[in-house]
Design a protein around this motif. Structure first.
Motif, PDB file in Angstrom:
ATOM      1  N   GLN A 223     -49.943 -12.463  -3.684  1.00  0.00           N
ATOM      2  CA  GLN A 223     -49.314 -11.155  -3.502  1.00  0.00           C
ATOM      3  C   GLN A 223     -50.325 -10.063  -3.151  1.00  0.00           C
ATOM      4  N   PHE A 224     -51.607 -10.365  -3.292  1.00  0.00           N
ATOM      5  CA  PHE A 224     -52.642  -9.362  -3.013  1.00  0.00           C
ATOM      6  C   PHE A 224     -53.365  -9.686  -1.708  1.00  0.00           C
ATOM      7  N   VAL A 235     -64.358 -18.337 -10.655  1.00  0.00           N
ATOM      8  CA  VAL A 235     -63.451 -17.629  -9.745  1.00  0.00           C
ATOM      9  C   VAL A 235     -64.197 -16.520  -9.012  1.00  0.00           C
ATOM     10  N   LEU A 236     -63.929 -16.416  -7.706  1.00  0.00           N
ATOM     11  CA  LEU A 236     -64.474 -15.324  -6.896  1.00  0.00           C
ATOM     12  C   LEU A 236     -63.322 -14.694  -6.112  1.00  0.00           C
ATOM     13  N   ILE A 237     -63.190 -13.367  -6.250  1.00  0.00           N
ATOM     14  CA  ILE A 237     -62.180 -12.614  -5.497  1.00  0.00           C
ATOM     15  C   ILE A 237     -62.937 -11.648  -4.598  1.00  0.00           C
ATOM     16  N   ALA A 238     -62.642 -11.679  -3.310  1.00  0.00           N
ATOM     17  CA  ALA A 238     -63.333 -10.814  -2.337  1.00  0.00           C
ATOM     18  C   ALA A 238     -62.300 -10.062  -1.508  1.00  0.00           C
ATOM     19  N   GLY A 239     -62.689  -8.869  -1.055  1.00  0.00           N
ATOM     20  CA  GLY A 239     -61.755  -8.093  -0.247  1.00  0.00           C
ATOM     21  C   GLY A 239     -62.422  -6.922   0.442  1.00  0.00           C
ATOM     22  N   VAL A 240     -61.665  -6.309   1.351  1.00  0.00           N
ATOM     23  CA  VAL A 240     -62.145  -5.136   2.080  1.00  0.00           C
ATOM     24  C   VAL A 240     -61.711  -3.856   1.365  1.00  0.00           C
ATOM     25  N   GLU A 244     -57.294  -2.960  -3.940  1.00  0.00           N
ATOM     26  CA  GLU A 244     -56.571  -4.230  -3.913  1.00  0.00           C
ATOM     27  C   GLU A 244     -57.336  -5.297  -4.703  1.00  0.00           C
ATOM     28  N   VAL A 245     -58.653  -5.283  -4.574  1.00  0.00           N
ATOM     29  CA  VAL A 245     -59.490  -6.244  -5.310  1.00  0.00           C
ATOM     30  C   VAL A 245     -59.368  -6.013  -6.814  1.00  0.00           C
ATOM     31  N   LYS A 250     -57.211  -7.423 -12.226  1.00  0.00           N
ATOM     32  CA  LYS A 250     -56.443  -7.111 -13.439  1.00  0.00           C
ATOM     33  C   LYS A 250     -55.338  -8.137 -13.665  1.00  0.00           C
ATOM     34  N   CYS A 251     -54.685  -8.548 -12.584  1.00  0.00           N
ATOM     35  CA  CYS A 251     -53.634  -9.568 -12.679  1.00  0.00           C
ATOM     36  C   CYS A 251     -54.226 -10.874 -13.203  1.00  0.00           C
TER      37      CYS A 251
END
Length: 462
Positions: A223-224, A235-240, A244-245, A250-251
């Motif tokens: 959803q993101f 875990v790695l979350i990346a974004g522009v 949104e990141v 938080k989710c």
């Protein structure tokens, strides 16, 4: 919903026997370690056909029962304490079969952003490939690591998830449930205990169970507008977009708490390559053994660089006696160069690890330094003097090392980049496995024939 019949249709149980044997041939020292019933592979292998028949009979009759695991405490090279649970050989085969079957049957159900313990093209190599591309344009990152993940999985929540995938009235559900609520004995103690939380770390089936437990979180990341990568509990979350990141992070954090898990504080950070009040500004970060720099360069982590150098050191140490017996520097140098080249090209495990990292690293300065360190090891082993001194290059210069054919990791890295070199780990592994298996069977036939001849001779004497 899945049933036991689906598992037999996905993969024959006999294939799991080959998988277990393959691993032992790949790492022969494991064949000498004992299972929970204090038997080595060679003791089990002597009656393997009988055991396969026994396993198949009881699984088909719905009467197979897992035996208690043996709990051992192991200290890793990074001084981490691991609780390993060893199964008996029968259980290892059944666990491997269940793990492979579920992996195949649930392949489309798992998230495409989950890379650990997967079949097909997904895996560590695929994960690093995608992270490498994402790091080139993403500036905001979130790292998370679940603390004591395998040991913290809640049984009731996991069984509830499984009941939505597997028919609760089928024997398959009962079989997996018995392994989730596993029994174990501590080393030196015969008292049988039943685990109330966690899955047995060391069991093949635990790999797929661990992926099932976090799949809902993996799917919630869709959803993101972020790039999400999960390898086991890393875990790695990346974004522009920084907002949104943060929302995705938080989710993820809330979902982890809902699953009764905890995050490792030291490995849970928000960072970026640019200034932002809610992110820590960094010029580089480490993930899964590689170091990513803000200028686009990718380097080996300190531990991985040391690991590769130690591969060469161990290979040269094995040839000490051979080097000592050789006459003249040229003959000694030939042996050391052959040892290093053999390690990179022919040693299955070490060759696969070295080629894997060479494929992803693009920092030529670091690779040139590693080449120099390898050259120093070769010269030190050839001259049989420690420690290495810079003036030793006068006796054996780089030019001479190249003339003798010393492999260059920098050159090998360039071959990977231009597609002239492919990691042939699986084909090389399978060829060697078959070769060793055939040799092992021939030796066994010779021993049996020798025993028969000995019995005949004894009978004649008597």
């Amino acid at each position: 919903m899945l049933t036991l019949k689906d598992c037999f249709g996905a993969i024959p149980l006999e294939h799991s026997v080959i998988d277990v044997i393959n691993k032992l041939i790949f790492t022969p020292r494991k064949a000498y370690t004992t299972s929970s019933d204090n038997q080595t592979y060679y003791q089990f292998g002597g009656r393997i056909l009988t055991r396969i028949h026994h396993i198949l009979k009881h699984v088909h009759d719905h009467s197979y029962k897992f035996k208690p695991c043996k709990k051992i405490i192991k200290k890793t090279k990074l001084n981490k304490i691991r609780e390993i649970y060893l199964s008996c050989w029968d259980d290892k085969i059944v666990e491997t079969w269940l793990n492979d079957s579920l992996n195949i049957l649930l392949s489309s159900w798992f998230s495409k952003h989950t890379y650990a313990y997967r079949i097909g093209e997904l895996g560590l190599d695929s994960c690093q490939d995608k992270i490498t591309k994402v790091v080139q344009f993403c500036r905001y990152f979130v790292k998370r690591d679940v603390s004591q993940y395998f040991y913290s999985i809640d049984h009731e929540l996991l069984l509830k998830m499984l009941s939505e995938l597997i028919d609760p009235n089928d024997y398959l559900f009962k079989l997996i449930s018995d392994r989730i609520r596993f029994q174990y004995c501590e080393k030196g103690n015969k008292e049988v205990k039943t685990a109330t939380v966690g899955v047995p770390f060391g069991s093949p089936l635990s790999c797929t169970l661990s992926n099932i437990f976090l799949t809902d979180i993996d799917k919630s990341m869709r959803q993101f507008k972020v790039y999400y990568f999960r390898y086991a509990d890393d875990v790695l979350i990346a974004g522009v977009d920084p907002d949104e990141v943060l929302r995705a992070a938080k989710c993820f954090d809330d979902s982890v708490v809902a699953l009764k898990l905890k995050l490792k504080a030291s490995h849970s950070v928000n960072f970026s390559f640019v200034d932002h009040p809610q992110f820590e500004k960094v010029t580089k970060f480490r993930h899964l053994g590689l170091e990513y720099l803000s200028d686009g360069k990718i380097k080996l982590g300190v531990e991985k660089q040391r690991k590769i150098i130690n591969f060469f050191k161990r290979e040269l140490d094995k040839r000490k006696y051979q080097i000592k017996k050789a006459k003249g520097i040229d003959e000694k140098l030939k042996i050391t160069v052959e040892a290093v080249n053999d390690m990179v090209i022919n040693r299955i495990r070490s060759a696969a690890i070295v080629d894997y990292y060479l494929k992803h690293v693009n920092d030529e300065v670091q690779l040139r330094n590693i080449d120099r360190l390898v050259a120093e090891r070769v010269i030190s082993a050839t001259l049989q003097k420690k420690p290495f001194r810079p003036h030793d290059f006068r006796r054996i210069p780089f030019k001479k090392l190249r003339q003798f054919g010393l492999i260059s990791l920098l050159h090998r890295n360039r071959l990977h980049k231009h597609g002239h070199l492919k990691i042939s780990f699986l084909s090389l592994h399978n060829e060697l496995v078959m070769k060793r298996y055939i040799e092992q069977m021939e030796r066994r036939k010779e021993r049996i024939e020798h025993m028969r001849m000995s019995k005949k001779i004894k009978k004649r004497i008597l």
